[in-house]
Design a protein around this motif. Structure first.
Motif, short mmCIF file in Angstrom:
data_model
loop_
_atom_site.label_atom_id
_atom_site.label_comp_id
_atom_site.label_asym_id
_atom_site.label_seq_id
_atom_site.Cartn_x
_atom_site.Cartn_y
_atom_site.Cartn_z
N ARG A 1 0.85 -1.19 0.00
CA ARG A 1 0.00 0.00 0.00
C ARG A 1 0.88 1.24 0.00
NH1 ARG A 1 -3.22 -2.28 5.11
NH2 ARG A 1 -4.14 -4.11 4.11
N PRO A 2 0.55 2.22 -0.81
CA PRO A 2 1.39 3.42 -0.88
C PRO A 2 1.44 4.15 0.45
CG PRO A 2 -0.19 3.35 -2.69
CD PRO A 2 -0.57 2.27 -1.75
N ALA A 3 2.62 4.56 0.84
CA ALA A 3 2.76 5.32 2.09
C ALA A 3 2.01 6.63 1.97
CB ALA A 3 4.24 5.58 2.37
N GLY A 4 1.24 6.93 2.99
CA GLY A 4 0.55 8.22 3.04
C GLY A 4 -0.81 8.25 2.37
N LEU A 5 -1.18 7.20 1.61
CA LEU A 5 -2.49 7.18 0.97
C LEU A 5 -3.53 6.69 1.98
CD1 LEU A 5 -4.18 7.55 -1.60
CD2 LEU A 5 -3.75 5.14 -2.13
N ARG A 6 -4.44 7.57 2.34
CA ARG A 6 -5.47 7.21 3.31
C ARG A 6 -6.47 6.25 2.65
NH1 ARG A 6 -4.39 12.58 3.27
NH2 ARG A 6 -3.58 13.52 5.17
N LEU A 7 -6.83 5.19 3.35
CA LEU A 7 -7.69 4.15 2.77
C LEU A 7 -8.84 3.80 3.70
CD1 LEU A 7 -5.06 1.59 1.38
CD2 LEU A 7 -6.40 3.25 0.06
N VAL A 8 -9.99 3.53 3.10
CA VAL A 8 -11.11 2.90 3.78
C VAL A 8 -11.54 1.73 2.91
CG1 VAL A 8 -13.51 3.14 4.50
CG2 VAL A 8 -11.90 5.00 4.94
N VAL A 9 -11.77 0.57 3.52
CA VAL A 9 -12.12 -0.64 2.77
C VAL A 9 -13.56 -1.02 3.08
CG1 VAL A 9 -11.56 -3.05 2.33
CG2 VAL A 9 -9.73 -1.41 2.83
N VAL A 10 -14.32 -1.33 2.03
CA VAL A 10 -15.69 -1.80 2.18
C VAL A 10 -15.71 -3.30 1.99
CG1 VAL A 10 -18.05 -1.67 1.27
CG2 VAL A 10 -16.62 0.39 1.33
N ASP A 11 -16.24 -4.00 2.99
CA ASP A 11 -16.35 -5.46 2.98
C ASP A 11 -14.98 -6.12 3.04
OD1 ASP A 11 -19.03 -5.68 3.15
OD2 ASP A 11 -19.40 -6.06 1.05
N ALA A 12 -14.39 -6.12 4.20
CA ALA A 12 -13.11 -6.77 4.45
C ALA A 12 -13.03 -7.06 5.95
CB ALA A 12 -11.95 -5.89 4.01
N LEU B 1 -13.46 8.25 5.48
CA LEU B 1 -12.30 8.70 4.71
C LEU B 1 -12.11 10.21 4.83
CD1 LEU B 1 -10.00 7.94 2.81
CD2 LEU B 1 -11.58 8.23 0.88
N VAL B 2 -13.19 10.96 4.72
CA VAL B 2 -13.09 12.42 4.84
C VAL B 2 -12.62 12.80 6.25
CG1 VAL B 2 -14.42 14.56 4.87
CG2 VAL B 2 -14.75 12.91 3.02
N ALA B 3 -13.05 12.07 7.26
CA ALA B 3 -12.59 12.33 8.62
C ALA B 3 -11.08 12.14 8.72
CB ALA B 3 -13.31 11.42 9.61
N GLU B 4 -10.55 11.09 8.05
CA GLU B 4 -9.11 10.89 8.05
C GLU B 4 -8.39 12.01 7.30
OE1 GLU B 4 -7.25 7.21 7.25
OE2 GLU B 4 -8.98 6.00 7.82
N ILE B 5 -8.95 12.39 6.14
CA ILE B 5 -8.33 13.43 5.32
C ILE B 5 -8.28 14.76 6.06
CG2 ILE B 5 -8.62 14.81 3.22
CD1 ILE B 5 -9.86 12.26 1.94
N GLU B 6 -9.39 15.10 6.69
CA GLU B 6 -9.51 16.41 7.32
C GLU B 6 -9.13 16.40 8.79
OE1 GLU B 6 -13.46 17.76 6.43
OE2 GLU B 6 -13.07 17.87 4.26
N GLY B 7 -8.75 15.23 9.30
CA GLY B 7 -8.29 15.15 10.68
C GLY B 7 -9.38 15.42 11.69
N THR B 8 -10.59 14.96 11.40
CA THR B 8 -11.70 15.17 12.32
C THR B 8 -11.49 14.36 13.58
OG1 THR B 8 -13.17 15.44 10.44
CG2 THR B 8 -14.21 15.08 12.59
N PRO B 9 -11.46 14.99 14.75
CA PRO B 9 -11.23 14.23 15.98
C PRO B 9 -12.44 13.39 16.36
CG PRO B 9 -11.72 16.53 16.46
CD PRO B 9 -11.59 16.42 14.97
N GLY B 10 -12.17 12.25 16.98
CA GLY B 10 -13.23 11.41 17.50
C GLY B 10 -13.96 10.59 16.46
N ALA B 11 -13.47 10.52 15.22
CA ALA B 11 -14.16 9.75 14.18
C ALA B 11 -14.02 8.26 14.48
CB ALA B 11 -13.58 10.07 12.81
N GLU B 12 -15.08 7.49 14.20
CA GLU B 12 -15.04 6.05 14.44
C GLU B 12 -14.06 5.38 13.49
OE1 GLU B 12 -18.90 4.40 13.64
OE2 GLU B 12 -19.23 5.76 11.96
#
Length: 316
Positions: A128-139, A289-300
């Motif tokens: 996986r590329p370093a720094g690429l934020r990822l969310v996986v559906v069905d895994a 994913l947007v929470a990770e990108i934008e650094g939203t605190p407390g995201a599940e």
């Protein structure tokens, strides 16, 4: 932006706050600015914003195929969910190399990516590329990835329990591919429900999600009185095979699918199935994913989306 500010009688900073949907703007002022933007034909410039913020406001979607109804519906739902949050969507089909798909996304400088279904199993974590934020559906849940999936086990359990409750002595299973997370979870829900009811599980018949696989599985399932299919497309093929063999549904055989595709209610007979909420799946995945990108605190870190049994005429 300066022209908008001048026409609305506000500062450039206020215009910027309106464009970025900041809550720190008086409603009357926001209305004046939006009116000025409409009159002048002002639109935010995505490339300029990317230079300023360091974000492209674009996310990637990685799929292995769009031939399945579930993936096609997820594509549409994800595009809509991303647009609601101000992000564009870039689609990349992985084929046999998800690593190549990730490389293409990195070259396009997306802010992050959502990986659908079995694609996640095709690339080791080390690739996986370093720094690429990822969310996986069905895994499967992992410590290093955000994961969203439907309650496949619960849905399969509900389907199996329904068939037992209406009087069938056992439930046969037309399963999905052996390397599929979703298929494995649905098989587990079916098997555990039978065992809990004191019923020995029958040997599974395996397909590849397609209606053709369901049709070919028909011969092995002609003697069954109840069949739980791992998706609606295979259930459609099975209905045809049973009809060709003179087996009536639901008089001779009850059939349940999984997904509740838009045409399920128009099958002959209308298909009892487990409904997946693709809109909710997409919104949860994009939200994570947007929470990770934008650094939203407390995201599940992960989410499980409930499924629902939809009773129609294919079970009795």
């Amino acid at each position: 932006m300066a022209m908008v500010a001048s026409r609305a009688g506000v500062s450039g900073q206020t215009v910027s706050r309106v464009v970025n949907d900041s809550p720190r703007v008086d409603p009357a002022t926001r209305e004046r600015v939006e009116t000025a933007m409409a009159e002048l034909g002002y639109r935010p410039h995505r490339a300029a914003r990317a230079l300023r913020t360091g974000r492209s406001q674009t996310i990637g979607l990685v799929v292995t195929t769009l031939a399945t109804v579930g993936n096609s519906r997820m594509l549409q739902a994800t595009a809509e969910a991303a647009a609601e949050r101000g992000y564009a969507l870039t689609l990349v089909t992985a084929g046999d190399s998800v690593a190549d798909a990730f490389e293409r996304l990195s070259e396009q400088e997306v802010d992050g990516a959502i990986v659908l279904n079995e694609a996640s199993a095709l690339v080791p974590a080390a690739d996986r590329p370093a720094g690429l934020r990822l969310v996986v559906v069905d895994a499967p849940a992992t410590a290093d990835l955000a994961v969203v999936h439907s309650d496949h086990v619960g849905g399969a359990a509900a389907a199996t329990a329904h068939l037992l409750e209406i009087g069938h002595p056992t439930v046969h299973h037309l399963a999905g591919p052996a390397d599929s997370f979703a298929a494995g979870e649905r098989e587990r829900g079916w098997r555990d429900t039978l065992v809990a009811a004191g019923v020995e599980p029958t040997p599974i018949v395996r397909g590849d999600w397609t209606a053709e696989a369901g049709f070919l599985a028909g011969e092995a399932l002609l003697a069954a009185s109840a069949v739980f299919c791992a998706n609606d497309q295979m259930a459609l093929g099975l209905l045809r095979a049973l009809a060709d063999a003179g087996r009536r549904v639901p008089e001779d055989v009850s059939v349940i699918g999984f997904d509740d595709v838009p045409d399920a209610a128009n099958y002959r007979p209308p298909l009892t199935t487990i409904r997946q909420d693709f809109t909710a799946l997409a919104h949860r995945a994009v939200g994570l994913l947007v929470a990770e990108i934008e650094g939203t605190p407390g995201a599940e870190a992960s989410a499980v989306v409930p499924t629902l049994l939809v009773e129609r005429a294919s079970t009795r």
